[in-house]
Design a protein around this motif. Structure first.
Motif, short mmCIF file in Angstrom:
data_model
loop_
_atom_site.label_atom_id
_atom_site.label_comp_id
_atom_site.label_asym_id
_atom_site.label_seq_id
_atom_site.Cartn_x
_atom_site.Cartn_y
_atom_site.Cartn_z
N GLY A 367 0.82 -1.21 0.00
CA GLY A 367 0.00 0.00 0.00
C GLY A 367 0.85 1.26 0.00
N ASP A 368 1.93 1.25 0.79
CA ASP A 368 2.84 2.40 0.81
C ASP A 368 3.51 2.59 -0.55
OD1 ASP A 368 2.22 2.93 3.43
OD2 ASP A 368 4.00 1.93 4.27
N LEU A 369 3.90 1.49 -1.18
CA LEU A 369 4.54 1.60 -2.49
C LEU A 369 3.58 2.18 -3.53
CD1 LEU A 369 6.47 -1.81 -2.68
CD2 LEU A 369 7.45 0.45 -2.33
N LEU A 370 2.32 1.74 -3.48
CA LEU A 370 1.34 2.23 -4.44
C LEU A 370 1.11 3.73 -4.31
CD1 LEU A 370 -1.41 -0.57 -4.43
CD2 LEU A 370 0.18 0.00 -6.26
N HIS A 371 1.23 4.26 -3.11
CA HIS A 371 0.95 5.68 -2.88
C HIS A 371 2.20 6.56 -2.92
CE1 HIS A 371 -2.79 3.92 -1.20
NE2 HIS A 371 -3.33 5.02 -1.68
N LEU A 372 3.35 6.01 -2.54
CA LEU A 372 4.53 6.85 -2.36
C LEU A 372 5.61 6.67 -3.42
CD1 LEU A 372 4.90 6.36 1.51
CD2 LEU A 372 3.87 8.31 0.31
N VAL A 373 5.67 5.51 -4.08
CA VAL A 373 6.78 5.22 -5.00
C VAL A 373 6.31 5.02 -6.44
CG1 VAL A 373 8.68 3.64 -5.52
CG2 VAL A 373 8.16 4.23 -3.14
N LEU A 374 5.38 4.10 -6.66
CA LEU A 374 4.97 3.77 -8.02
C LEU A 374 4.43 4.95 -8.82
CD1 LEU A 374 5.39 0.84 -7.01
CD2 LEU A 374 3.41 0.20 -8.38
N ASP A 429 -6.80 10.49 -12.07
CA ASP A 429 -7.66 10.84 -10.94
C ASP A 429 -6.93 11.71 -9.92
OD1 ASP A 429 -9.66 9.36 -12.11
OD2 ASP A 429 -9.40 7.61 -10.80
N ALA A 430 -5.67 11.39 -9.65
CA ALA A 430 -4.90 12.14 -8.66
C ALA A 430 -4.74 13.60 -9.09
CB ALA A 430 -3.53 11.50 -8.45
N ASN A 431 -4.54 13.82 -10.38
CA ASN A 431 -4.36 15.19 -10.86
C ASN A 431 -5.68 15.93 -11.00
OD1 ASN A 431 -1.36 15.81 -11.62
ND2 ASN A 431 -1.68 13.68 -12.24
N GLU A 432 -6.74 15.21 -11.38
CA GLU A 432 -8.04 15.85 -11.47
C GLU A 432 -8.53 16.29 -10.10
OE1 GLU A 432 -10.63 13.18 -13.45
OE2 GLU A 432 -9.63 13.37 -15.40
N ASP A 433 -8.26 15.47 -9.08
CA ASP A 433 -8.66 15.84 -7.72
C ASP A 433 -7.94 17.10 -7.25
OD1 ASP A 433 -10.29 13.65 -7.68
OD2 ASP A 433 -8.91 12.38 -6.53
N SER A 434 -6.74 17.32 -7.79
CA SER A 434 -5.97 18.51 -7.40
C SER A 434 -6.19 19.66 -8.37
CB SER A 434 -4.48 18.16 -7.35
OG SER A 434 -4.23 17.10 -6.45
N GLY A 435 -7.02 19.44 -9.39
CA GLY A 435 -7.28 20.48 -10.36
C GLY A 435 -6.10 20.79 -11.25
N ALA A 440 0.44 19.27 -17.75
CA ALA A 440 1.19 20.40 -17.20
C ALA A 440 2.44 19.91 -16.49
CB ALA A 440 0.31 21.19 -16.24
N ALA A 441 3.42 20.82 -16.39
CA ALA A 441 4.67 20.46 -15.72
C ALA A 441 4.45 20.21 -14.24
CB ALA A 441 5.70 21.57 -15.92
N SER A 442 3.38 20.77 -13.69
CA SER A 442 3.10 20.62 -12.26
C SER A 442 2.29 19.36 -11.94
CB SER A 442 2.34 21.84 -11.76
OG SER A 442 1.13 22.02 -12.50
N ALA A 443 2.05 18.52 -12.95
CA ALA A 443 1.26 17.30 -12.73
C ALA A 443 1.94 16.41 -11.70
CB ALA A 443 1.08 16.55 -14.04
N LYS A 444 1.13 15.77 -10.88
CA LYS A 444 1.65 14.89 -9.85
C LYS A 444 1.99 13.53 -10.44
CE LYS A 444 -0.88 16.90 -5.95
NZ LYS A 444 -1.84 16.61 -4.85
N GLY A 445 3.21 13.08 -10.19
CA GLY A 445 3.60 11.76 -10.66
C GLY A 445 3.80 11.71 -12.16
N ARG A 446 3.79 10.48 -12.68
CA ARG A 446 4.00 10.25 -14.11
C ARG A 446 3.00 9.21 -14.60
NH1 ARG A 446 10.27 10.32 -15.68
NH2 ARG A 446 11.07 11.81 -14.16
N PRO A 447 2.59 9.34 -15.86
CA PRO A 447 1.77 8.26 -16.42
C PRO A 447 2.66 7.06 -16.73
CG PRO A 447 2.25 9.90 -18.10
CD PRO A 447 2.80 10.44 -16.81
#
Length: 565
Positions: A367-374, A429-435, A440-447
């Protein structure tokens, strides 16, 4: 009183003699496709047996009745004296005609597949400038032994109850866990909490004839392969001075020097190995460890410092299974993974980030890997056990401890498609929740843009079209060839020590009506487009003279990455 012996006997032929002439002039065609040595031998043996049975019935047809032994009357039945020579000759000729073919066609087929894979591998190469690859974290000393001999040496009898255990606390659990994975031949790795038991295993391993020592751990093994293939590598890990000295000159170590490195015991076993009533269906290994340094990501700080000036083209992360079932203090593991996640997220968007999966059973860690690393990796590598395990967690289910060790191509491809879809949906979903716009360069994480799965029988890869990952067809071919090179322990592939076990044709999906793709010897790598990605599949030349299975996945993944940087 016994009747007088007859000078000749009644031979009743069924069917009539004309059938013999028909058989003599009709060549029954044996199976024409040659899927693999083992399967082919079985098919031809069965075919030859069927033909032999037909010939015996047609040419002799002796009825099991007392009449068979009565003196033959003129003009009745079928004269053996008249036709016996012809029948015997017919049987001999037909037996020769339908004899099982030798291995020449098999050898030709394997040679063709091998030469075709080599051509595909050599179509592209790395640039004149050596790619720069940073790989973390951890490292160890591997002691490789015959697993069955080790257990016998310590006097551990085969268990009557194979069971899965998240970690090992005593010898009984070791026997149960080993047997659980030994029969299907599935790779597994477990933490041993009992220091006394682990020390006993290490000391006994040192005394076993034929034991081998090597630098181990996901990161060092991948680093070694990439350096061999032409990369300059920054390796994050803690090693003793002796082992650091034997690393390639193209590997720079970032990490603490330790006097007593972590030790991993690799319990190898070949296909067909027996332990009591258990028989292994394929060659593999069972790994046990009791690490002190790797669970704490001891090299992380030094690795992060040196990474700033290294400017890698590719950042690879693995070895985090050393944290699995480890007795951390409350919040300690999450803090470590948060630091690692920050390191990955700070890397340049021009730098590819690859995460190498492993044998995980701790759902909290997963669970930690899914949220913090992957979320910070755009490439994932795994085997046929790790794929359904990760997919199960993404679906919201529990850890999958043991899956089919020999899955069909269609099954793996369907799982890969779903994993690709779910990971990218989480990213959106993670980026849509953050608007935040995902572009964008500010997108969270990577596809996720690259997914590589390696099995015993084949390699499969999904790569997003237009992504930075290139040369997919050649990369899959190289991964396939590397599987044989590593397991057989030779850079040169010997077809006489290899076999094909991939299906002669495969369906691209388990959905009804899906396309089937034949395995073509001259073009063994099959590639096609779907949705926004390309899929490539290549057969493995499975090594039949196993030198070592441990480290196979790391070598395969590293080799596949080299041509795509």
């Amino acid at each position: 009183m016994c009747p007088p012996r007859a000078s000749y006997f009644r031979i009743v032929v069924t069917p009539p003699p004309q059938l013999l002439l028909t058989l003599l002039h009709t060549r029954l065609k044996p199976p024409t496709h040659l899927p693999s040595r083992g399967y082919l031998s079985f098919k031809y043996s069965l075919f030859a047996s069927q033909v032999s049975a037909v010939l015996v019935l047609a040419a002799v047809g002796v009825l099991a009745s007392p009449q068979s032994l009565l003196p033959m009357e003129r003009g009745s039945g079928f004269s053996f004296m008249k036709y016996g020579t012809a029948v015997s000759l017919a049987v001999v000729l037909l037996a020769y005609w339908f004899r099982p073919p030798g291995d020449s066609r098999l050898d030709d087929r394997l040679d063709t597949v091998l030469s075709s894979l080599l051509r595909a591998e050599s179509k592209v190469g790395i640039n004149n400038a050596r790619p720069r690859v940073a790989i973390g974290l951890g490292g160890c000393v591997d002691i490789l032994v015959d697993g069955v001999r080790l257990l016998n040496k310590i006097g551990l009898p085969p268990t009557n109850q194979p069971l899965h255990h998240d970690y090992i606390e005593n010898a009984d659990q070791l026997a149960q866990s080993f047997a659980y994975f030994f029969v299907p031949g599935a790779a597994a790795e477990r933490f041993v909490m009992n220091n006394t038991l682990f020390s006993q295993l290490v000391e006994t391993s040192r005394e076993l004839p034929g034991n081998r020592w090597s630098i181990g751990g996901n990161a060092p093994v991948m680093a070694g392969r990439m350096a061999t293939e032409g990369c300059d590598v920054l390796l994050g890990g803690s090693f003793s001075p002796d082992f650091a000295d034997v690393l390639s000159q193209h590997i720079t170590v970032a990490g603490n020097v330790v006097e007593e490195p972590d030790i991993h015991l690799i319990l190898e076993y070949p296909s067909g190995a027996t332990w009591g009533q258990y028989t292994a269906r394929r060659a593999n290994r069972y790994i046990v460890h009791s690490d002190d340094h790797n669970p704490y990501l001891a090299a992380l700080e030094d690795f992060e410092d040196k990474l700033q000036d290294f400017h890698p083209d590719l950042l690879v992360m693995g070895g985090l299974q050393m944290m699995d079932s480890f007795p951390f203090q409350q919040g300690e593991r999450k803090n470590l993974l948060s630091r690692l996640g920050n390191l990955l997220s700070s890397s340049s968007t021009r730098t590819g980030v690859h995460f190498e999966m492993a044998s995980f059973v701790d759902e909290g860690l997963m669970g930690d890997l899914l949220h913090l690393v992957l979320p910070h990796a755009d490439s994932l590598g795994m085997n046929e056990q790790e794929l359904p395990n990760l997919l199960s967690l993404l679906r919201g289910s529990n850890v999958t401890v043991l899956s089919d060790p020999n899955p069909r191509v269609a099954t793996v491809l369907d799982q890969m498609r779903e994993l690709y879809r779910l990971v990218n949906q989480r990213y959106r979903d993670a980026n849509e929740d953050s608007g935040v716009d995902t572009n964008a360069a500010s997108a969270k994480g990577r596809p996720l843009s690259r997914l590589h799965v390696h099995t015993l029988a084949f390699q499969a890869m999904i790569v997003t079209r237009g992504s930075q990952w290139k040369n997919t067809m050649s990369a899959v071919a190289k991964a396939s060839l590397t599987a044989n090179r590593h397991v057989c322990g030779s850079p040169d592939i010997d077809p006489s020590k290899a076999r094909l076990i991939m299906d002669e044709s495969f369906s691209v999906s388990r959905q009804e009506g899906s396309q089937r793709i034949p395995l073509e010897e001259t073009r063994p790598v099959s590639c096609w487009d779907e949705d926004d990605y390309e899929i490539c599949v290549a057969p493995n030349l499975v090594c039949t003279d196993v030198y070592q299975t441990a480290g196979g996945g790391d070598n395969i993944s590293a080799a596949g990455l080299v041509l795509q940087i």
